[in-house]
Each structure stands twice: as C-alpha cells, then as structure tokens.
Design a protein around this motif. Structure first.
Motif, PDB file in Angstrom:
ATOM      1  N   LYS A  48      -0.724   2.009   4.067  1.00  0.00           N
ATOM      2  CA  LYS A  48      -0.112   1.268   5.175  1.00  0.00           C
ATOM      3  C   LYS A  48      -1.163   0.777   6.159  1.00  0.00           C
ATOM      4  CE  LYS A  48       4.503   3.318   5.180  1.00  0.00           C
ATOM      5  NZ  LYS A  48       5.451   4.173   5.917  1.00  0.00           N
ATOM      6  N   LYS A  49      -2.102   1.638   6.506  1.00  0.00           N
ATOM      7  CA  LYS A  49      -3.141   1.261   7.475  1.00  0.00           C
ATOM      8  C   LYS A  49      -3.956   0.061   6.999  1.00  0.00           C
ATOM      9  CE  LYS A  49      -7.103   2.866   9.984  1.00  0.00           C
ATOM     10  NZ  LYS A  49      -7.593   3.861  10.840  1.00  0.00           N
ATOM     11  N   HIS A  50      -4.158  -0.030   5.686  1.00  0.00           N
ATOM     12  CA  HIS A  50      -4.988  -1.106   5.140  1.00  0.00           C
ATOM     13  C   HIS A  50      -4.161  -2.254   4.553  1.00  0.00           C
ATOM     14  CE1 HIS A  50      -8.768   0.911   5.884  1.00  0.00           C
ATOM     15  NE2 HIS A  50      -8.145   2.028   5.564  1.00  0.00           N
ATOM     16  N   GLY A  51      -2.863  -2.245   4.829  1.00  0.00           N
ATOM     17  CA  GLY A  51      -2.009  -3.347   4.398  1.00  0.00           C
ATOM     18  C   GLY A  51      -1.876  -3.481   2.893  1.00  0.00           C
ATOM     19  N   LEU A  52      -1.948  -2.376   2.182  1.00  0.00           N
ATOM     20  CA  LEU A  52      -1.816  -2.412   0.728  1.00  0.00           C
ATOM     21  C   LEU A  52      -0.355  -2.207   0.325  1.00  0.00           C
ATOM     22  CD1 LEU A  52      -4.875  -0.133  -0.192  1.00  0.00           C
ATOM     23  CD2 LEU A  52      -4.798  -2.637  -0.113  1.00  0.00           C
ATOM     24  N   HIS A  53       0.047  -2.903  -0.687  1.00  0.00           N
ATOM     25  CA  HIS A  53       1.374  -2.680  -1.247  1.00  0.00           C
ATOM     26  C   HIS A  53       1.305  -1.391  -2.058  1.00  0.00           C
ATOM     27  CE1 HIS A  53       3.032  -6.696  -0.269  1.00  0.00           C
ATOM     28  NE2 HIS A  53       1.734  -6.968  -0.183  1.00  0.00           N
ATOM     29  N   PHE A  54       2.443  -0.751  -2.252  1.00  0.00           N
ATOM     30  CA  PHE A  54       2.393   0.493  -3.023  1.00  0.00           C
ATOM     31  C   PHE A  54       3.729   0.787  -3.684  1.00  0.00           C
ATOM     32  CE2 PHE A  54       3.406   1.688   1.339  1.00  0.00           C
ATOM     33  CZ  PHE A  54       4.474   2.564   1.201  1.00  0.00           C
ATOM     34  N   ALA A  55       3.641   1.634  -4.703  1.00  0.00           N
ATOM     35  CA  ALA A  55       4.822   2.111  -5.429  1.00  0.00           C
ATOM     36  C   ALA A  55       4.815   3.633  -5.388  1.00  0.00           C
ATOM     37  CB  ALA A  55       4.761   1.629  -6.882  1.00  0.00           C
ATOM     38  N   GLU A  56       6.018   4.193  -5.415  1.00  0.00           N
ATOM     39  CA  GLU A  56       6.134   5.656  -5.496  1.00  0.00           C
ATOM     40  C   GLU A  56       5.608   6.108  -6.852  1.00  0.00           C
ATOM     41  OE1 GLU A  56       7.354   7.657  -3.013  1.00  0.00           O
ATOM     42  OE2 GLU A  56       7.647   5.897  -1.747  1.00  0.00           O
ATOM     43  N   LEU A  57       4.968   7.251  -6.886  1.00  0.00           N
ATOM     44  CA  LEU A  57       4.475   7.788  -8.152  1.00  0.00           C
ATOM     45  C   LEU A  57       5.612   8.426  -8.944  1.00  0.00           C
ATOM     46  CD1 LEU A  57       1.152   9.481  -6.999  1.00  0.00           C
ATOM     47  CD2 LEU A  57       1.385   7.463  -8.457  1.00  0.00           C
ATOM     48  N   PRO A  58       5.596   8.252 -10.261  1.00  0.00           N
ATOM     49  CA  PRO A  58       6.636   8.871 -11.088  1.00  0.00           C
ATOM     50  C   PRO A  58       6.280  10.314 -11.480  1.00  0.00           C
ATOM     51  CG  PRO A  58       5.269   7.475 -12.444  1.00  0.00           C
ATOM     52  CD  PRO A  58       4.764   7.328 -11.024  1.00  0.00           C
ATOM     53  N   ILE A  59       5.441  10.945 -10.686  1.00  0.00           N
ATOM     54  CA  ILE A  59       5.022  12.321 -10.949  1.00  0.00           C
ATOM     55  C   ILE A  59       4.952  13.042  -9.604  1.00  0.00           C
ATOM     56  CG2 ILE A  59       2.578  11.669 -10.883  1.00  0.00           C
ATOM     57  CD1 ILE A  59       1.976  13.894 -12.874  1.00  0.00           C
ATOM     58  N   GLU A  60       5.352  14.283  -9.593  1.00  0.00           N
ATOM     59  CA  GLU A  60       5.262  15.093  -8.375  1.00  0.00           C
ATOM     60  C   GLU A  60       3.833  15.592  -8.227  1.00  0.00           C
ATOM     61  OE1 GLU A  60       7.227  16.404  -5.734  1.00  0.00           O
ATOM     62  OE2 GLU A  60       8.546  14.764  -6.305  1.00  0.00           O
ATOM     63  N   LEU A  61       3.201  15.240  -7.146  1.00  0.00           N
ATOM     64  CA  LEU A  61       1.858  15.733  -6.853  1.00  0.00           C
ATOM     65  C   LEU A  61       1.911  16.570  -5.589  1.00  0.00           C
ATOM     66  CD1 LEU A  61      -0.424  12.596  -7.367  1.00  0.00           C
ATOM     67  CD2 LEU A  61      -0.090  14.503  -8.927  1.00  0.00           C
ATOM     68  N   PRO A  62       1.049  17.572  -5.488  1.00  0.00           N
ATOM     69  CA  PRO A  62       0.949  18.270  -4.203  1.00  0.00           C
ATOM     70  C   PRO A  62       0.566  17.249  -3.133  1.00  0.00           C
ATOM     71  CG  PRO A  62      -0.349  19.384  -5.901  1.00  0.00           C
ATOM     72  CD  PRO A  62       0.111  18.078  -6.484  1.00  0.00           C
ATOM     73  N   PRO A  63       0.961  17.463  -1.886  1.00  0.00           N
ATOM     74  CA  PRO A  63       0.643  16.478  -0.847  1.00  0.00           C
ATOM     75  C   PRO A  63      -0.860  16.406  -0.561  1.00  0.00           C
ATOM     76  CG  PRO A  63       1.581  18.451   0.128  1.00  0.00           C
ATOM     77  CD  PRO A  63       1.681  18.624  -1.355  1.00  0.00           C
TER      78      PRO A  63
END
Length: 190
Positions: A141-156
């Motif tokens: 968000k800070k760098h204005g990048l588009h993004f998608a949710e990951l289809p895998i659970e990762l630790p935060p």
C-alpha cells in the motif's frame, strides 16, 4: 519515519541516529557491549540477557503491477501463484525465505527470478515487470503496488524491538523505545 525524526530533533536535538546491519549471531553481544542500543528483527535472540517487544505485525500478500495477468485470474489458487516469477528478498546469498519454508511443507517450490537484499529496490521492478513480490500488505500500500491475497496461510510478518535487559529501566532508553514503537505504528498506517 520522517515525522519521527522531526520529533527526535525537536525533543532531543543532540541525538544521532545510526542504522546498520548486524549479523544475528552478534546481536546479543553487541547489545551487551553497547555497540548497539537496539536491534529490530523478526527473530528474538535466545538469551536471558535481552528483552523484546513486538512493534510490527502485518499479513503477507502477493504484490504485482497494475494490469498484471494475475488480475484476470478469477480463482487465484496455489497453481496460479506458482506459475508466477518471484522476487525474493533476503540479506543472505542463499537459503529459503518464510514463503519457501511454508511451500516446502507441501513439497512445492516457487520460481525465483530475482534475489535482492532489500525491499526498497523492489517497488519499481514490480511496477515495470511481470515479477511478483511476497511482502507485507502495508509495504504494498505504501508503495502503491497492486496486490492479491495469498492462497496459502503464512505466519504474519513480525518485527521485534530488542534491547539488553540492563537498559530496561533507563529513562532515555524507554523514551527511545516508545519513539521507535510510534514509528512502526505510523508506518503501518501510512
């Protein structure tokens, strides 16, 4: 971070801030000898001589450029993720990152096309290529990048502020810890 530096300059103008890389295995010794006042790292050293406080937590996402082919995928699943070419960020020359460790649990591997030492070189690469980056949502968000949710659970994504226990009750040390904590809270919001 700039407003935090302004606060430091207004409140304690004679303080000099230095930031540099220290090997993890040297952190405890460097804190004990006052070579370092603080360390910030996702891994807390195993030592009774250090104290830590979580200052940052966020979730991992898959950052990509605008109009990336990912945006046309209706079901962004593990197969779609693994079809991408990735940027891997690590200050080590070799070794897996957290996503690689998680993928290995399922006997999966991603295609790393670029390995870089620091996240700050990546926004323009992501914006101008089809390479994707697994990073914190706040970074994207800070760098204005588009993004998608990951289809895998990762630790935060987590970062800890670490200091030597002998500094735990020092007033100026407490003030600086609070100031650093505020900087991380502000970074996540921006």
């Amino acid at each position: 971070m700039p407003h935090i530096l302004e606060k430091i300059n207004a409140t304690a103008p004679k303080i000099t801030i230095e930031s540099f890389y220290t090997d993890r295995h040297e952190i405890v010794h460097s804190l004990a000898t006052n070579e370092l006042n603080f360390a910030i790292d996702p891994i807390i050293p195993r030592s009774k001589d250090v104290v830590s406080q979580k200052v940052f937590e966020d979730k991992f996402i898959c950052a990509h450029r605008a109009n990336h082919p990912i945006t046309k995928i209706k079901n962004f699943d593990m197969n779609a993720l693994l079809e991408q070419k990735f940027i891997n960020i690590s200050n080590r020359k070799r070794g897996p990152s957290i996503i690689d460790v998680e993928l290995q649990k399922f006997q999966l591997k991603r295609d790393v096309a670029l390995r870089a030492q620091h996240f700050l070189v990546t926004p323009e690469i992501v914006r101008s290529t089809d390479l994707v980056l697994v990073c914190s949502q706040s970074f994207a968000k800070k760098h204005g990048l588009h993004f998608a949710e990951l289809p895998i659970e990762l630790p935060p994504v987590e970062q800890y502020l670490i200091w030597h226990s002998s500094d735990d009750n020092d007033g100026s040390h407490i003030w600086m810890r609070e100031t650093i904590t505020e900087a991380f809270q502000a970074a996540k919001k921006s």
